[in-house]
Design an enzyme around this catalytic site. Structure first.
Site, short mmCIF file in Angstrom:
data_model
loop_
_atom_site.label_atom_id
_atom_site.label_comp_id
_atom_site.label_asym_id
_atom_site.label_seq_id
_atom_site.Cartn_x
_atom_site.Cartn_y
_atom_site.Cartn_z
N PRO A 9 71.16 13.65 -61.02
CA PRO A 9 71.61 12.61 -60.11
C PRO A 9 70.84 11.29 -60.21
O PRO A 9 69.62 11.29 -60.33
CB PRO A 9 71.43 13.23 -58.72
CG PRO A 9 70.62 14.45 -58.92
CD PRO A 9 70.82 14.89 -60.32
N ASN A 10 71.61 10.23 -60.16
CA ASN A 10 71.12 8.84 -60.11
C ASN A 10 70.64 8.30 -61.44
O ASN A 10 70.35 7.11 -61.55
CB ASN A 10 70.04 8.66 -59.03
CG ASN A 10 70.57 8.92 -57.65
OD1 ASN A 10 71.60 8.35 -57.29
ND2 ASN A 10 69.94 9.80 -56.90
N ARG A 17 67.81 -0.37 -60.87
CA ARG A 17 66.87 -0.30 -59.74
C ARG A 17 65.57 0.30 -60.25
O ARG A 17 65.55 0.98 -61.26
CB ARG A 17 67.39 0.65 -58.64
CG ARG A 17 68.73 0.33 -58.05
CD ARG A 17 68.59 -0.55 -56.80
NE ARG A 17 69.84 -0.63 -56.07
CZ ARG A 17 70.92 -1.30 -56.49
NH1 ARG A 17 70.90 -1.89 -57.65
NH2 ARG A 17 72.01 -1.35 -55.75
N TYR A 22 61.22 3.42 -63.87
CA TYR A 22 62.11 3.99 -64.88
C TYR A 22 62.45 3.04 -66.03
O TYR A 22 63.22 3.40 -66.92
CB TYR A 22 63.41 4.48 -64.21
CG TYR A 22 63.15 5.51 -63.12
CD1 TYR A 22 62.58 6.74 -63.43
CD2 TYR A 22 63.45 5.23 -61.78
CE1 TYR A 22 62.30 7.67 -62.42
CE2 TYR A 22 63.19 6.16 -60.78
CZ TYR A 22 62.62 7.37 -61.11
OH TYR A 22 62.36 8.29 -60.14
N ASN A 74 66.96 16.59 -67.90
CA ASN A 74 66.22 15.91 -66.86
C ASN A 74 67.02 16.15 -65.59
O ASN A 74 68.00 15.46 -65.33
CB ASN A 74 66.09 14.41 -67.14
CG ASN A 74 65.28 13.71 -66.06
OD1 ASN A 74 65.01 14.29 -65.00
ND2 ASN A 74 64.89 12.47 -66.31
N ALA A 77 66.28 14.70 -59.22
CA ALA A 77 65.82 15.24 -57.93
C ALA A 77 66.02 16.76 -57.84
O ALA A 77 65.26 17.45 -57.13
CB ALA A 77 66.55 14.54 -56.79
N HIS A 80 63.21 19.55 -58.24
CA HIS A 80 62.31 20.00 -57.19
C HIS A 80 62.98 20.90 -56.15
O HIS A 80 62.33 21.38 -55.24
CB HIS A 80 61.71 18.77 -56.49
CG HIS A 80 61.32 17.68 -57.45
ND1 HIS A 80 60.35 17.86 -58.40
CD2 HIS A 80 61.82 16.42 -57.64
CE1 HIS A 80 60.24 16.74 -59.12
NE2 HIS A 80 61.13 15.86 -58.68
N GLU A 98 62.46 20.46 -70.69
CA GLU A 98 62.60 19.62 -69.49
C GLU A 98 61.91 18.27 -69.75
O GLU A 98 60.82 18.23 -70.32
CB GLU A 98 61.89 20.35 -68.34
CG GLU A 98 61.82 19.59 -67.04
CD GLU A 98 60.97 20.36 -65.99
OE1 GLU A 98 60.33 21.39 -66.33
OE2 GLU A 98 60.95 19.90 -64.84
N HIS A 100 60.95 14.36 -67.94
CA HIS A 100 60.91 13.39 -66.84
C HIS A 100 60.44 12.07 -67.38
O HIS A 100 59.43 12.01 -68.09
CB HIS A 100 60.01 13.88 -65.70
CG HIS A 100 60.51 15.15 -65.12
ND1 HIS A 100 61.63 15.19 -64.33
CD2 HIS A 100 60.10 16.43 -65.29
CE1 HIS A 100 61.88 16.44 -64.02
NE2 HIS A 100 60.97 17.22 -64.58
N ILE A 101 61.16 11.02 -67.04
CA ILE A 101 60.81 9.67 -67.52
C ILE A 101 59.46 9.25 -66.94
O ILE A 101 58.60 8.73 -67.64
CB ILE A 101 61.93 8.68 -67.12
CG1 ILE A 101 63.24 9.05 -67.82
CG2 ILE A 101 61.52 7.24 -67.45
CD1 ILE A 101 64.48 8.34 -67.28
N ARG A 107 52.90 11.08 -58.77
CA ARG A 107 53.72 10.48 -57.71
C ARG A 107 53.57 11.31 -56.42
O ARG A 107 52.53 11.90 -56.19
CB ARG A 107 55.17 10.37 -58.19
CG ARG A 107 55.28 9.46 -59.43
CD ARG A 107 56.71 9.33 -59.92
NE ARG A 107 57.56 8.70 -58.93
CZ ARG A 107 58.88 8.64 -59.01
NH1 ARG A 107 59.50 9.17 -60.06
NH2 ARG A 107 59.59 8.04 -58.07
N ARG A 111 57.06 16.00 -55.79
CA ARG A 111 57.56 15.94 -57.17
C ARG A 111 56.75 16.81 -58.12
O ARG A 111 57.08 16.97 -59.30
CB ARG A 111 57.55 14.50 -57.69
CG ARG A 111 58.51 13.60 -56.94
CD ARG A 111 58.66 12.24 -57.60
NE ARG A 111 59.15 11.27 -56.64
CZ ARG A 111 60.44 11.04 -56.38
NH1 ARG A 111 61.38 11.68 -57.03
NH2 ARG A 111 60.79 10.14 -55.47
#
Ligand code: CA2
Length: 150
Positions: A9-10, A17, A22, A74, A77, A80, A98, A100-101, A107, A111
């Site tokens: 998602p996203n 954004r 990112y 990836n 969200a 998690h 897996e 993650h950028i 963070r 996460r």
């Protein structure tokens, strides 16, 4: 060799954004970068992005019969939260890396935990888009080793 790249998602919003986290390149830029790399490496790649957990589960299940040799994921969200995505990856037993950028360990506390890490052969985090290329290279070597052992 067939590699499926799944983004959660996203991630379709990349480049619009939060460029500090990112980057400013788009989802299309990401797919183009991975495609160029795979072409050089002689790998067939396909892409799937969804904002819906069940659609991601369905796509993982389809990978069982569509010739997919390896999955780069990836889960965004859902990393998690999603036992459903973990269970789908466990069910198909396709080698998975897996990505993650961002560096999720640097963070927010929530996460730091990943369900998908329980099944992933490797987790690459904080390397930006380059992490996807590293994941492809890892799978290429892993699958070649598996085939030569047969
Ligand atoms: O660092 C990553 O790749 C993440 O998987 C990205 C997820 C986040 O929930 C994970 O904790 C770490 C979020 C993806 C959201 O992507 C956006 C991109 C541009 C604009 C807004 C969101």
């Amino acid at each position: 060799m067939e590699i499926l790249v799944i983004n959660g998602p996203n991630l379709n919003m990349l480049g619009t954004r939060e460029p500090d986290i990112y980057g400013s390149d788009t989802y299309e830029d990401l797919c183009n970068m991975i495609s160029e790399h795979c072409e050089k490496e002689g790998i067939n790649v396909s892409f799937f992005q969804s904002n819906h957990e069940g659609s991601i589960v369905d796509r993982i299940q389809e990978a069982l019969t569509d010739g997919t040799d390896g999955i780069v994921i990836n889960p965004a969200a859902y990393t998690h939260t999603s036992v459903a995505i973990l269970d789908a990856l466990k069910a198909v037993r396709i080698p998975t890396v897996e990505v993650h950028i961002s560096d999720v360990d640097e963070r927010e506390e929530f996460r730091k935990h990943s369900f998908v890490s329980l099944i992933a052969l490797e987790t690459i985090k904080g390397k930006g888009f380059e992490g996807y290329l590293m994941a492809v290279d890892f799978l290429k070597n892993y699958i070649a080793d598996e085939r030569s052992a047969d």
